[in-house]
Design an enzyme around this catalytic site. Structure first.
Site, short mmCIF file in Angstrom:
data_model
loop_
_atom_site.label_atom_id
_atom_site.label_comp_id
_atom_site.label_asym_id
_atom_site.label_seq_id
_atom_site.Cartn_x
_atom_site.Cartn_y
_atom_site.Cartn_z
N TYR A 2 0.81 -1.22 0.00
CA TYR A 2 0.00 0.00 0.00
C TYR A 2 0.84 1.27 0.00
O TYR A 2 0.31 2.37 -0.14
CB TYR A 2 -0.94 0.00 1.22
CG TYR A 2 -2.16 -0.85 1.02
CD1 TYR A 2 -2.05 -2.24 0.91
CD2 TYR A 2 -3.43 -0.29 0.94
CE1 TYR A 2 -3.17 -3.03 0.71
CE2 TYR A 2 -4.56 -1.08 0.75
CZ TYR A 2 -4.43 -2.44 0.64
OH TYR A 2 -5.53 -3.22 0.44
N LYS B 102 3.99 -15.19 3.63
CA LYS B 102 4.28 -16.11 2.52
C LYS B 102 5.80 -16.18 2.44
O LYS B 102 6.41 -15.80 1.44
CB LYS B 102 3.63 -15.56 1.24
CG LYS B 102 3.73 -16.47 0.04
CD LYS B 102 2.77 -17.65 0.08
CE LYS B 102 3.01 -18.54 -1.14
NZ LYS B 102 2.17 -19.75 -1.11
N ASP C 46 -1.90 -18.67 2.03
CA ASP C 46 -2.83 -19.53 1.29
C ASP C 46 -3.40 -20.61 2.19
O ASP C 46 -4.61 -20.91 2.15
CB ASP C 46 -2.16 -20.12 0.03
CG ASP C 46 -0.76 -20.70 0.27
OD1 ASP C 46 -0.22 -20.53 1.39
OD2 ASP C 46 -0.22 -21.32 -0.66
N ASP D 197 -5.75 -7.23 4.16
CA ASP D 197 -6.92 -6.76 3.42
C ASP D 197 -7.73 -7.94 2.90
O ASP D 197 -8.95 -8.03 3.10
CB ASP D 197 -6.46 -5.88 2.26
CG ASP D 197 -7.63 -5.44 1.39
OD1 ASP D 197 -8.64 -4.98 1.96
OD2 ASP D 197 -7.54 -5.59 0.16
N ASP E 96 -11.57 -9.79 4.41
CA ASP E 96 -12.81 -10.00 3.65
C ASP E 96 -13.27 -11.44 3.79
O ASP E 96 -14.46 -11.73 3.97
CB ASP E 96 -12.62 -9.66 2.16
CG ASP E 96 -12.99 -8.21 1.84
OD1 ASP E 96 -12.95 -7.37 2.76
OD2 ASP E 96 -13.32 -7.92 0.66
C1 IPM Z 1 -10.38 -1.92 3.32
C2 IPM Z 1 -10.62 -1.48 1.92
C3 IPM Z 1 -9.52 -0.51 1.50
C4 IPM Z 1 -8.21 -1.23 1.61
C5 IPM Z 1 -9.70 0.08 0.09
C6 IPM Z 1 -11.03 0.77 -0.05
C7 IPM Z 1 -8.56 0.99 -0.29
O1 IPM Z 1 -10.71 -2.54 1.05
O2 IPM Z 1 -10.39 -1.09 4.23
O3 IPM Z 1 -10.18 -3.13 3.52
O4 IPM Z 1 -7.79 -1.93 0.67
O5 IPM Z 1 -7.56 -1.08 2.65
MN MN Z 2 -10.55 -4.47 2.03
#
Ligand code: IPM
Ligand code: MN
Length: 326
Positions: free
Chosen positions: A121, A171, A204, A228, A232
């Site tokens: 990032y 990794k 993974d 990140d 999710d």
């Molecule tokens: C999160 C989001 C952000 C990230 C995006 C919107 C830049 O996906 O907060 O997880 O990748 O950090």
């Molecule tokens: Mn995210």
């Protein structure tokens, strides 16, 4: 004691879920002085403003920031995400992105500590011969000893306050340079925490374990990009992204920390009253906890887990949670 909070409702479902969060915080008896900031894709569309430096300076005197979601389909993809969200995380040095996942039905009770200021990032890289057949694009991952060590130390402290188990996810078999730095730093800091049991998973493999044996985890620490993606997945296996909360922390408290749901602005369902506000409400609870309002925070967390709050509609869910905490 009144806490001064900067509110960035943002775009899409952002303002709606933040409104429910503020409703619940009020019902829990915590007084906030809300300072509104009109920022996000819609604001950018009107006058080109993303996040002026003066606004960041103003934020430094606040107790916390509470953010809904930013990004609209009309704005070039990534512009608001990088210019607002990432800029905020970097400028305020919010180096811990803490994302808890609690879902008793699935045997899930773990927290991911995602490094929040470095890695892929950081924006390192560039093009050579762009647009030609011999184009080259590089995108590096920046890992500093300072940045890696501080987030690992935070994670060990968190594990001490939890079930005393910490897993490093990386990794290292392929990312030999950054992986080596993470692995060495992790093991060096581990020596100072003999009471914390440690583990290592490749990222993974961690994806398989998130689905098949999540009970193995207590605290997980990982880099920005792995964190990140993993969070999710964490949301998906623990009741859906509609429940996933997060805190972007400056643990030294030299400035405000920022609290936001993991989900995005969901423009496809914006304004229809369909969004689940629990991720925002639970992020609000994390904010209260960080501000020392631990009783109110715990009562909001209990309310969100109560089956009577599993109703349909953004405001109905907010009302149901508010009713239980008041
Ligand atoms: C999160 C989001 C952000 C990230 C995006 C919107 C830049 O996906 O907060 O997880 O990748 O950090
Ligand atoms: Mn995210």
């Amino acid at each position: 004691m009144t806490h001064r909070i900067g509110i960035i409702g943002g775009d899409g479902i952002g303002p709606d879920v933040i409104a429910e969060g503020l409703k619940v915080i009020g019902a829990a008896g915590v007084e906030l002085e809300a300072v509104d900031y009109d920022l996000g894709g819609a604001r950018y569309g009107r006058d080109g403003t993303v996040l002026p430096d003066e606004v960041i300076e103003e934020w430094r005197s606040l107790d916390a920031l509470y953010l809904g979601a930013v990004g609209t389909p009309e704005v070039p993809p990534g512009l608001i995400e990088r210019g607002l969200l990432l800029k905020m995380r970097f400028a305020l040095d919010l180096y811990v992105n803490l994302r808890p996942f609690v879902y008793p039905a699935g045997g899930i009770d773990f927290r991911v500590v995602r490094e929040n200021t470095e890695g892929a990032y950081a924006g390192e890289g560039g093009f050579l011969r762009r647009g030609t057949p011999h184009e080259i694009a590089t995108q590096g991952s920046v890992n500093t000893r300072h940045g890696v060590e501080r987030v690992i130390r935070y994670s060990f402290d968190l594990a001490m306050a939890s079930r005393r188990h910490l897993t490093l996810v990386h990794k290292t078999n392929v990312l030999t340079f950054s992986g080596d730095l993470w692995d060495r730093t992790f093991n060096e800091v581990a020596a100072e925490y003999p009471d914390v049991e440690t583990a290592y998973n490749h990222v993974d493999a961690a994806c398989i374990y998130f689905v098949q044996s999540p009970e193995r985890y207590d605290v997980i620490v990982t880099d920005n990009l792995f964190g990140d993606i993993l969070t999710d997945l964490g949301g998906a296996v623990s009741g859906g992204i509609g429940l996933a909360s997060s805190a972007n922390l400056n643990p030294e408290r030299t400035g405000p920390s920022m609290f936001e749901p993991v989900h995005g602005s969901a423009p496809d369902i914006a304004g229809q009253g369909l969004a689940n506000p629990k991720a925002a409400i639970l992020s609000g609870a994390m904010m209260l906890d960080f501000l020392g309002e631990s009783e109110a925070a715990a009562s909001i967390q209990r309310a969100c887990a109560d089956p009577t709050t599993d109703v349909e509609g953004t405001t109905a869910i907010g009302d149901a949670v508010a009713a239980l905490v008041s």
